[in-house]
Design an enzyme around this catalytic site. Structure first.
Site, PDB file in Angstrom:
ATOM      1  N   ARG A  35     -23.729 -77.186 -47.305  1.00  0.00           N
ATOM      2  CA  ARG A  35     -23.173 -78.202 -46.578  1.00  0.00           C
ATOM      3  C   ARG A  35     -22.434 -79.227 -47.786  1.00  0.00           C
ATOM      4  O   ARG A  35     -21.686 -80.117 -47.251  1.00  0.00           O
ATOM      5  CB  ARG A  35     -24.457 -79.140 -46.463  1.00  0.00           C
ATOM      6  CG  ARG A  35     -25.425 -78.598 -45.415  1.00  0.00           C
ATOM      7  CD  ARG A  35     -26.617 -79.499 -45.037  1.00  0.00           C
ATOM      8  NE  ARG A  35     -26.180 -81.016 -45.247  1.00  0.00           N
ATOM      9  CZ  ARG A  35     -26.849 -81.918 -45.513  1.00  0.00           C
ATOM     10  NH1 ARG A  35     -28.073 -81.625 -45.940  1.00  0.00           N
ATOM     11  NH2 ARG A  35     -26.356 -83.341 -45.636  1.00  0.00           N
TER      12      ARG A  35
ATOM     13  N   CYS B  87     -35.016 -86.361 -41.938  1.00  0.00           N
ATOM     14  CA  CYS B  87     -34.424 -86.076 -42.804  1.00  0.00           C
ATOM     15  C   CYS B  87     -34.838 -85.420 -44.243  1.00  0.00           C
ATOM     16  O   CYS B  87     -36.205 -85.849 -44.505  1.00  0.00           O
ATOM     17  CB  CYS B  87     -33.247 -87.145 -43.450  1.00  0.00           C
ATOM     18  SG  CYS B  87     -32.244 -86.649 -44.810  1.00  0.00           S
TER      19      CYS B  87
ATOM     20  N   LYS C 285     -16.707 -84.206 -49.797  1.00  0.00           N
ATOM     21  CA  LYS C 285     -17.523 -84.305 -48.838  1.00  0.00           C
ATOM     22  C   LYS C 285     -17.613 -85.612 -47.979  1.00  0.00           C
ATOM     23  O   LYS C 285     -17.431 -85.835 -46.805  1.00  0.00           O
ATOM     24  CB  LYS C 285     -18.832 -83.626 -48.838  1.00  0.00           C
ATOM     25  CG  LYS C 285     -19.597 -83.649 -47.759  1.00  0.00           C
ATOM     26  CD  LYS C 285     -21.158 -83.052 -47.711  1.00  0.00           C
ATOM     27  CE  LYS C 285     -21.948 -83.869 -48.435  1.00  0.00           C
ATOM     28  NZ  LYS C 285     -22.687 -85.014 -47.767  1.00  0.00           N
ATOM     29  N   ASN C 286     -18.239 -86.425 -48.933  1.00  0.00           N
ATOM     30  CA  ASN C 286     -18.331 -87.903 -48.159  1.00  0.00           C
ATOM     31  C   ASN C 286     -17.180 -88.986 -48.050  1.00  0.00           C
ATOM     32  O   ASN C 286     -17.442 -89.749 -47.219  1.00  0.00           O
ATOM     33  CB  ASN C 286     -19.359 -88.572 -49.266  1.00  0.00           C
ATOM     34  CG  ASN C 286     -20.956 -88.113 -49.393  1.00  0.00           C
ATOM     35  OD1 ASN C 286     -21.007 -87.205 -48.698  1.00  0.00           O
ATOM     36  ND2 ASN C 286     -21.598 -88.618 -50.287  1.00  0.00           N
TER      37      ASN C 286
ATOM     38  N   ASP D 270     -26.936 -88.960 -56.034  1.00  0.00           N
ATOM     39  CA  ASP D 270     -26.535 -87.498 -55.459  1.00  0.00           C
ATOM     40  C   ASP D 270     -26.522 -86.359 -56.755  1.00  0.00           C
ATOM     41  O   ASP D 270     -26.520 -85.435 -56.596  1.00  0.00           O
ATOM     42  CB  ASP D 270     -25.279 -87.351 -54.704  1.00  0.00           C
ATOM     43  CG  ASP D 270     -25.194 -87.835 -53.374  1.00  0.00           C
ATOM     44  OD1 ASP D 270     -26.631 -88.070 -52.860  1.00  0.00           O
ATOM     45  OD2 ASP D 270     -24.377 -88.060 -52.686  1.00  0.00           O
TER      46      ASP D 270
ATOM     47  N   ARG E  31     -34.315 -91.583 -42.715  1.00  0.00           N
ATOM     48  CA  ARG E  31     -33.158 -92.103 -43.073  1.00  0.00           C
ATOM     49  C   ARG E  31     -32.734 -93.182 -41.908  1.00  0.00           C
ATOM     50  O   ARG E  31     -32.080 -92.602 -40.900  1.00  0.00           O
ATOM     51  CB  ARG E  31     -32.295 -90.743 -43.004  1.00  0.00           C
ATOM     52  CG  ARG E  31     -30.902 -91.340 -44.185  1.00  0.00           C
ATOM     53  CD  ARG E  31     -30.669 -89.860 -44.745  1.00  0.00           C
ATOM     54  NE  ARG E  31     -29.477 -90.188 -45.426  1.00  0.00           N
ATOM     55  CZ  ARG E  31     -28.726 -89.211 -45.932  1.00  0.00           C
ATOM     56  NH1 ARG E  31     -29.367 -87.864 -45.850  1.00  0.00           N
ATOM     57  NH2 ARG E  31     -27.627 -89.072 -46.696  1.00  0.00           N
TER      58      ARG E  31
HETATM   59  C1  UD1 Z   1     -24.563 -91.631 -48.285  1.00  0.00           C
HETATM   60  C2  UD1 Z   1     -24.018 -90.369 -48.730  1.00  0.00           C
HETATM   61  C3  UD1 Z   1     -25.133 -89.790 -49.572  1.00  0.00           C
HETATM   62  C4  UD1 Z   1     -25.625 -90.409 -50.579  1.00  0.00           C
HETATM   63  C5  UD1 Z   1     -25.961 -92.030 -49.943  1.00  0.00           C
HETATM   64  C6  UD1 Z   1     -26.346 -92.836 -51.115  1.00  0.00           C
HETATM   65  C7  UD1 Z   1     -22.373 -89.651 -47.051  1.00  0.00           C
HETATM   66  C8  UD1 Z   1     -22.013 -88.645 -45.896  1.00  0.00           C
HETATM   67  N1  UD1 Z   1     -23.772 -89.531 -47.499  1.00  0.00           N
HETATM   68  O1  UD1 Z   1     -25.613 -91.726 -47.354  1.00  0.00           O
HETATM   69  O2  UD1 Z   1     -24.739 -88.432 -50.072  1.00  0.00           O
HETATM   70  O3  UD1 Z   1     -26.800 -89.722 -51.088  1.00  0.00           O
HETATM   71  O4  UD1 Z   1     -24.860 -92.700 -49.336  1.00  0.00           O
HETATM   72  O5  UD1 Z   1     -25.393 -93.111 -52.087  1.00  0.00           O
HETATM   73  O6  UD1 Z   1     -21.745 -90.494 -47.376  1.00  0.00           O
HETATM   74  N2  UD1 Z   1     -30.781 -97.516 -45.104  1.00  0.00           N
HETATM   75  C9  UD1 Z   1     -31.664 -98.276 -44.290  1.00  0.00           C
HETATM   76  N3  UD1 Z   1     -31.263 -98.426 -43.028  1.00  0.00           N
HETATM   77  C10 UD1 Z   1     -29.878 -98.069 -42.412  1.00  0.00           C
HETATM   78  C11 UD1 Z   1     -29.136 -97.224 -43.465  1.00  0.00           C
HETATM   79  C12 UD1 Z   1     -29.652 -96.778 -44.689  1.00  0.00           C
HETATM   80  O7  UD1 Z   1     -32.525 -98.592 -44.665  1.00  0.00           O
HETATM   81  O8  UD1 Z   1     -29.467 -98.379 -41.461  1.00  0.00           O
HETATM   82  C13 UD1 Z   1     -31.427 -97.039 -46.349  1.00  0.00           C
HETATM   83  C14 UD1 Z   1     -31.581 -95.499 -46.462  1.00  0.00           C
HETATM   84  O9  UD1 Z   1     -32.634 -95.177 -45.969  1.00  0.00           O
HETATM   85  C15 UD1 Z   1     -31.386 -95.399 -48.033  1.00  0.00           C
HETATM   86  C16 UD1 Z   1     -30.031 -96.435 -48.475  1.00  0.00           C
HETATM   87  O10 UD1 Z   1     -30.232 -97.430 -47.531  1.00  0.00           O
HETATM   88  O11 UD1 Z   1     -32.729 -95.505 -48.646  1.00  0.00           O
HETATM   89  C17 UD1 Z   1     -29.218 -95.866 -48.873  1.00  0.00           C
HETATM   90  O12 UD1 Z   1     -28.468 -95.267 -47.614  1.00  0.00           O
HETATM   91  P1  UD1 Z   1     -27.062 -95.103 -47.206  1.00  0.00           P
HETATM   92  O13 UD1 Z   1     -26.095 -95.713 -48.448  1.00  0.00           O
HETATM   93  O14 UD1 Z   1     -26.878 -95.504 -45.862  1.00  0.00           O
HETATM   94  O15 UD1 Z   1     -26.830 -93.567 -47.504  1.00  0.00           O
HETATM   95  P2  UD1 Z   1     -26.148 -92.422 -46.353  1.00  0.00           P
HETATM   96  O16 UD1 Z   1     -24.748 -93.220 -45.859  1.00  0.00           O
HETATM   97  O17 UD1 Z   1     -26.956 -91.958 -45.357  1.00  0.00           O
END
Ligand code: UD1
Length: 417
Positions: free
Chosen positions: A398, A116, A22-23, A306, A121
């Site tokens: 999902r 979220c 999915k990711n 995850d 998020r």
């Molecule tokens: C992706 C994965 C999700 C997985 C996560 C962490 C997809 C579609 N989803 O989510 O399944 O659980 O990586 O491995 O690939 N953060 C900030 N600011 C930002 C972006 C992120 O503070 O602009 C923080 C988030 O709140 C979180 C951490 O960074 O605490 C990690 O988030 P991130 O790696 O961005 O996760 P996703 O890309 O949303």
């Protein structure tokens, strides 16, 4: 609302071929916008999040159709650069379209992806990176309005934390930007490498994906291509947890074992035997699991957040105490109170969950509140003797393709109501 009715307590046996990731699918679908033609994506799982991405692509003016596990997207004739709130809210990861839309149109308009179920998020890292590349982004009334005077420019971007989504958004935006972009402290997940592989087949020039520094030399334009998504390592971890809690012996095929290097030790520490040959993994679980002791979620190559929830179901019936430390998301223990309904003994304080393994779980009626939590509850119900009902299966859908059929093929008694 979909419900799973599970008659638990059966051993699982047999073989499952892993679904596509999915990711990987979500960013790659967004990236097709840069290709201006027909991309063929094999091993693309049939999931509600993938369907949400296809709905966004169709709204923008693309055609998208599915033939089995292959999705064919034609992004030749896109007409819009906006995504309505209804589509943005269907999937939290829809922010991944931001970089692609700006790269294609020099403009993008969308609402914030919203709150979220894993806690706040934020998307600050996505926005500051795109601003550094020359995007003018206004944030008003929950709307993002972005434009660039000319092409996006390459930039040196140092991420304060290795965000998966931000790394992907930057890679997509930078693929056709003017000049070179360097991402420091980039996320290193296998899905980042899969996105880079897809973009490179389309003509992008990306080096270092999978390492902390990723370099992207912008090219004039990308061409359409065919790509095969990598297998879903989190689905693999979930099925291994299901096998472990039921004392079973199953075989997973189509696995990339290298992607599970931080996950395998947890199963071995729990007393499971793993036989890894090429792309297959056989797991044989003992009669009683041992506690895996300490699990700390970390960015890749650490233990994946995850997989925390499904593995917690395993710890719930293991002999001894397991401590979980959730380092990635603020609020990722919503499955705990529901696991306790099965008789699990779990206490949470802040980012720590302490699981005192019990001998057996009891059947229960529970409700899922997020995707991986739903998977944890399904695993627990398979181990709890008797009839359980799990509500909120739309969360599971999902990320898990036809999960009731997959589990039934292994001998579980799972019906979707
Ligand atoms: C992706 C994965 C999700 C997985 C996560 C962490 C997809 C579609 N989803 O989510 O399944 O659980 O990586 O491995 O690939 N953060 C900030 N600011 C930002 C972006 C992120 O503070 O602009 C923080 C988030 O709140 C979180 C951490 O960074 O605490 C990690 O988030 P991130 O790696 O961005 O996760 P996703 O890309 O949303």
């Amino acid at each position: 609302m979909s419900v799973f009715a599970v008659d638990g307590g059966r051993r699982l046996s047999g073989e499952v071929k892993l679904q596509g990731s999915k990711n990987s699918a979500l960013p790659i679908l967004a990236a097709t916008l840069l290709c201006r033609g027909e991309c063929v994506l094999h091993n693309c799982p049939r999931l509600s999040d993938v369907e949400a991405s296809l709905s966004i692509l169709r709204y923008i003016g693309c055609t998208a159709r599915r033939e089995g596990s292959t999705v064919i997207v034609d992004t030749g004739s896109v007409t819009r650069y906006d995504i309505p709130a209804e589509l943005m809210h269907r999937m939290r990861s829809s922010i991944i379209f931001l970089g692609a839309l700006i790269a294609r149109f020099d403009r993008a308009r969308m609402s914030f992806p919203g709150g979220c179920e894993l806690g706040p998020r934020p998307i600050d890292l996505h926005l500051s990176a795109l601003r550094a590349m020359g995007a003018d982004i206004s944030e008003e009334h929950g709307e993002l309005d972005c434009c660039t005077q000319e092409r996006l420019c390459g930039a040196n971007i140092s991420l304060p934390l290795p965000s998966v989504g931000a790394t992907e958004n930057i890679m997509i935006a930078a693929a056709t930007a003017d000049g070179t972009t360097v991402i420091s402290n980039a996320a290193r997940e296998p899905e980042i490498v899969d996105l880079a592989d897809f973009l490179n087949v389309c003509g992008a020039r990306i080096r270092g994906a999978g390492e902390s520094t990723v370099m992207i030399d912008g090219v004039e334009r990308l061409r359409p291509a065919t790509h095969v998504m990598i297998p879903d390592r989190i689905v693999a971890a979930t099925l291994m947890s299901a096998a472990a809690v039921t004392g079973s012996n199953i075989r997973l095929t189509g696995v990339i074992p290298a992607h599970l290097q931080s996950v395998f030790p947890v199963f071995r520490d729990s007393g499971c035997e793993l036989d890894i040959r090429g792309n297959t993994v056989r797991i044989s679980a003992p009669y009683r699991l041992h506690s895996p002791k300490l699990i700390r979620t970390m960015p890749y190559p650490g233990f994946p957040t995850d997989a925390q929830a499904p593995v917690m179901s395993m710890a719930a019936v293991a002999d001894g105490m397991t401590v979980f430390v959730e380092n990635m998301f603020l609020s990722r223990y919503s499955h705990v109170s529901e696991l306790c309904r099965f008789g699990a003994d779990i206490r949470v304080e802040g980012k720590v969950a302490v699981v005192d393994g019990v001998r057996r779980l009891l059947s229960a009626d529970v409700r899922a509140h997020d995707l991986r939590g739903a998977a944890a509850l399904v695993a627990a119900s398979l181990c709890a003797k008797g009839q359980s009902e799990i509500r909120g299966i739309e969360y599971l859908e999902r990320g898990y393709e036809d999960f009731e059929l997959v589990l039934s093929s292994l001998g579980a008694d799972v019906k979707k109501i």
